[in-house]
Design a protein around this motif. Sequence first.
Motif, PDB file in Angstrom:
ATOM      1  N   MET A   1       0.851  -1.174   0.000  1.00  0.00           N
ATOM      2  CA  MET A   1       0.000   0.000   0.000  1.00  0.00           C
ATOM      3  C   MET A   1       0.893   1.232   0.000  1.00  0.00           C
ATOM      4  SD  MET A   1      -3.202   0.948   2.473  1.00  0.00           S
ATOM      5  CE  MET A   1      -2.378   0.401   3.936  1.00  0.00           C
ATOM      6  N   LYS A   2       0.566   2.174  -0.846  1.00  0.00           N
ATOM      7  CA  LYS A   2       1.365   3.393  -0.979  1.00  0.00           C
ATOM      8  C   LYS A   2       0.623   4.563  -0.317  1.00  0.00           C
ATOM      9  CE  LYS A   2       3.607   6.359  -4.313  1.00  0.00           C
ATOM     10  NZ  LYS A   2       3.832   6.675  -5.702  1.00  0.00           N
ATOM     11  N   LEU A   3       1.205   5.085   0.755  1.00  0.00           N
ATOM     12  CA  LEU A   3       0.620   6.207   1.472  1.00  0.00           C
ATOM     13  C   LEU A   3       1.470   7.456   1.279  1.00  0.00           C
ATOM     14  CD1 LEU A   3      -0.335   4.439   4.825  1.00  0.00           C
ATOM     15  CD2 LEU A   3      -1.807   4.913   2.866  1.00  0.00           C
ATOM     16  N   THR A   4       0.791   8.589   1.242  1.00  0.00           N
ATOM     17  CA  THR A   4       1.454   9.882   1.090  1.00  0.00           C
ATOM     18  C   THR A   4       1.193  10.718   2.329  1.00  0.00           C
ATOM     19  OG1 THR A   4       1.187   9.812  -1.306  1.00  0.00           O
ATOM     20  CG2 THR A   4       1.589  11.970  -0.323  1.00  0.00           C
ATOM     21  N   LEU A   5       2.232  11.363   2.824  1.00  0.00           N
ATOM     22  CA  LEU A   5       2.150  12.259   3.971  1.00  0.00           C
ATOM     23  C   LEU A   5       2.410  13.664   3.455  1.00  0.00           C
ATOM     24  CD1 LEU A   5       1.900  12.502   7.060  1.00  0.00           C
ATOM     25  CD2 LEU A   5       4.310  11.889   7.219  1.00  0.00           C
ATOM     26  N   LEU A   6       1.418  14.543   3.610  1.00  0.00           N
ATOM     27  CA  LEU A   6       1.483  15.890   3.046  1.00  0.00           C
ATOM     28  C   LEU A   6       1.711  16.925   4.133  1.00  0.00           C
ATOM     29  CD1 LEU A   6       1.078  17.805   0.596  1.00  0.00           C
ATOM     30  CD2 LEU A   6      -1.367  17.736   1.105  1.00  0.00           C
ATOM     31  N   SER A   7       2.814  17.682   4.004  1.00  0.00           N
ATOM     32  CA  SER A   7       3.097  18.799   4.891  1.00  0.00           C
ATOM     33  C   SER A   7       2.382  20.024   4.344  1.00  0.00           C
ATOM     34  CB  SER A   7       4.611  19.042   4.964  1.00  0.00           C
ATOM     35  OG  SER A   7       4.889  20.145   5.788  1.00  0.00           O
ATOM     36  N   GLY A   8       1.347  20.485   5.044  1.00  0.00           N
ATOM     37  CA  GLY A   8       0.423  21.474   4.522  1.00  0.00           C
ATOM     38  C   GLY A   8       0.824  22.925   4.617  1.00  0.00           C
ATOM     39  N   GLN A  68      -1.214   8.330  -7.496  1.00  0.00           N
ATOM     40  CA  GLN A  68      -0.731   6.965  -7.282  1.00  0.00           C
ATOM     41  C   GLN A  68      -0.867   6.511  -5.826  1.00  0.00           C
ATOM     42  OE1 GLN A  68       0.053   5.049  -9.883  1.00  0.00           O
ATOM     43  NE2 GLN A  68      -0.521   6.839 -11.077  1.00  0.00           N
ATOM     44  N   SER A  69      -1.312   7.390  -4.964  1.00  0.00           N
ATOM     45  CA  SER A  69      -1.389   7.090  -3.548  1.00  0.00           C
ATOM     46  C   SER A  69      -2.653   6.309  -3.212  1.00  0.00           C
ATOM     47  CB  SER A  69      -1.366   8.393  -2.749  1.00  0.00           C
ATOM     48  OG  SER A  69      -1.364   8.118  -1.373  1.00  0.00           O
ATOM     49  N   ASP A  70      -2.517   5.395  -2.265  1.00  0.00           N
ATOM     50  CA  ASP A  70      -3.671   4.647  -1.761  1.00  0.00           C
ATOM     51  C   ASP A  70      -4.298   5.344  -0.553  1.00  0.00           C
ATOM     52  OD1 ASP A  70      -3.486   2.425  -3.593  1.00  0.00           O
ATOM     53  OD2 ASP A  70      -1.684   1.830  -2.494  1.00  0.00           O
ATOM     54  N   GLY A  71      -3.694   6.430  -0.115  1.00  0.00           N
ATOM     55  CA  GLY A  71      -4.221   7.202   0.993  1.00  0.00           C
ATOM     56  C   GLY A  71      -3.310   8.392   1.259  1.00  0.00           C
ATOM     57  N   HIS A 102     -12.836   8.969  -3.933  1.00  0.00           N
ATOM     58  CA  HIS A 102     -12.713   7.622  -3.364  1.00  0.00           C
ATOM     59  C   HIS A 102     -11.308   7.318  -2.847  1.00  0.00           C
ATOM     60  CE1 HIS A 102     -16.282   6.706  -6.184  1.00  0.00           C
ATOM     61  NE2 HIS A 102     -16.655   7.341  -5.105  1.00  0.00           N
ATOM     62  N   ARG A 103     -10.563   8.357  -2.491  1.00  0.00           N
ATOM     63  CA  ARG A 103      -9.224   8.177  -1.922  1.00  0.00           C
ATOM     64  C   ARG A 103      -9.314   8.446  -0.412  1.00  0.00           C
ATOM     65  NH1 ARG A 103      -5.429   7.663  -5.100  1.00  0.00           N
ATOM     66  NH2 ARG A 103      -6.339   9.032  -6.663  1.00  0.00           N
ATOM     67  N   PRO A 104      -8.794   7.559   0.406  1.00  0.00           N
ATOM     68  CA  PRO A 104      -8.807   7.785   1.850  1.00  0.00           C
ATOM     69  C   PRO A 104      -7.895   8.960   2.246  1.00  0.00           C
ATOM     70  CG  PRO A 104      -8.349   5.477   1.333  1.00  0.00           C
ATOM     71  CD  PRO A 104      -8.271   6.246   0.060  1.00  0.00           C
ATOM     72  N   VAL A 105      -8.382   9.772   3.169  1.00  0.00           N
ATOM     73  CA  VAL A 105      -7.589  10.872   3.722  1.00  0.00           C
ATOM     74  C   VAL A 105      -7.780  10.901   5.236  1.00  0.00           C
ATOM     75  CG1 VAL A 105      -7.658  12.311   1.632  1.00  0.00           C
ATOM     76  CG2 VAL A 105      -9.414  12.594   3.363  1.00  0.00           C
ATOM     77  N   LYS A 173      -5.250   0.708   8.479  1.00  0.00           N
ATOM     78  CA  LYS A 173      -6.374  -0.242   8.421  1.00  0.00           C
ATOM     79  C   LYS A 173      -7.479   0.307   7.520  1.00  0.00           C
ATOM     80  CE  LYS A 173      -9.672  -2.701  11.302  1.00  0.00           C
ATOM     81  NZ  LYS A 173     -10.182  -2.912  12.671  1.00  0.00           N
ATOM     82  N   PHE A 174      -7.855   1.563   7.716  1.00  0.00           N
ATOM     83  CA  PHE A 174      -8.920   2.221   6.949  1.00  0.00           C
ATOM     84  C   PHE A 174      -8.593   2.212   5.453  1.00  0.00           C
ATOM     85  CE2 PHE A 174     -10.767   6.285   5.375  1.00  0.00           C
ATOM     86  CZ  PHE A 174     -12.097   6.129   5.738  1.00  0.00           C
ATOM     87  N   ALA A 175      -7.400   2.659   5.120  1.00  0.00           N
ATOM     88  CA  ALA A 175      -6.992   2.722   3.699  1.00  0.00           C
ATOM     89  C   ALA A 175      -6.890   1.321   3.112  1.00  0.00           C
ATOM     90  CB  ALA A 175      -5.661   3.472   3.574  1.00  0.00           C
ATOM     91  N   GLY A 176      -6.398   0.374   3.893  1.00  0.00           N
ATOM     92  CA  GLY A 176      -6.285  -0.998   3.412  1.00  0.00           C
ATOM     93  C   GLY A 176      -7.632  -1.621   3.107  1.00  0.00           C
ATOM     94  N   GLN A 177      -8.600  -1.374   3.987  1.00  0.00           N
ATOM     95  CA  GLN A 177      -9.937  -1.905   3.749  1.00  0.00           C
ATOM     96  C   GLN A 177     -10.570  -1.274   2.512  1.00  0.00           C
ATOM     97  OE1 GLN A 177     -11.584  -1.061   7.631  1.00  0.00           O
ATOM     98  NE2 GLN A 177     -11.274  -3.169   8.321  1.00  0.00           N
ATOM     99  N   LEU A 178     -10.356   0.014   2.332  1.00  0.00           N
ATOM    100  CA  LEU A 178     -10.919   0.690   1.148  1.00  0.00           C
ATOM    101  C   LEU A 178     -10.188   0.281  -0.129  1.00  0.00           C
ATOM    102  CD1 LEU A 178     -11.594   4.175   2.719  1.00  0.00           C
ATOM    103  CD2 LEU A 178     -13.293   2.530   1.909  1.00  0.00           C
ATOM    104  N   GLN A 179      -8.888   0.025  -0.015  1.00  0.00           N
ATOM    105  CA  GLN A 179      -8.120  -0.411  -1.183  1.00  0.00           C
ATOM    106  C   GLN A 179      -8.685  -1.738  -1.702  1.00  0.00           C
ATOM    107  OE1 GLN A 179      -4.078  -1.606  -0.385  1.00  0.00           O
ATOM    108  NE2 GLN A 179      -3.391  -0.953  -2.409  1.00  0.00           N
ATOM    109  N   ALA A 180      -9.120  -2.582  -0.800  1.00  0.00           N
ATOM    110  CA  ALA A 180      -9.668  -3.883  -1.184  1.00  0.00           C
ATOM    111  C   ALA A 180     -10.942  -3.750  -2.018  1.00  0.00           C
ATOM    112  CB  ALA A 180      -9.919  -4.722   0.057  1.00  0.00           C
TER     113      ALA A 180
END
Length: 182
Positions: A1-8, A68-71, A102-105, A173-180
């Motif tokens: 799973m590919k997650l992105t962390l955004l510094s706002g 390309q991010s899963d969350g 439909h992308r988890p945040v 967990k949240f992003a993984g369940q939605l990725q499925a």
Amino acid sequence: MKLTLLSGTNRPGSNTRKIVSIIADLYQDLGHPVEILDLADLPQDIFLPQSYAKKPDSFGRFSETILQSDGVHIVTPEYNGGVPGILKYFIDMLKFPESFEHRPVVFTGLAGGMWGALRPVEQLQAIFGYRNAYICPERVFLPHVSGLLSDDGNLTDASIVDRLRSQATAFVKFAGQLQAIR
């Protein structure tokens, strides 16, 4: 799973970057390294008026990272009672609707004041709701953030680290369940 962390923020010396670094380490500890997007690294040509009509090629890395991010985990400070302008502008420059549909945040807010960026996180929830993102309910707020950080940029309160770890765990967990189901 590919997650992105955004510094706002793009503010020099920002506490947001310190918190992003801490959160990135927590994801690493969970076995889910993240890609960090720092708005301080935005290319200057994205700020030209013609960027609204045609995004400069230099913005492609930012756009593709989100696509390309899963969350996406967004860490936002509070500026003048709201979302930093640079963060809202960044969101506006991304492809619509596919960047967040439909992308988890998930959101972490930090502020110098007592509410820990409650207002900008609520604003972001409205923006991302409009963009049809899936919003993880595990928010963390860090009030009086300067007092929570040591001189070397670490959190001084273990309970805050625990809350951030719990948020990261819940988001994986949240992003993984939605990725499925995506």
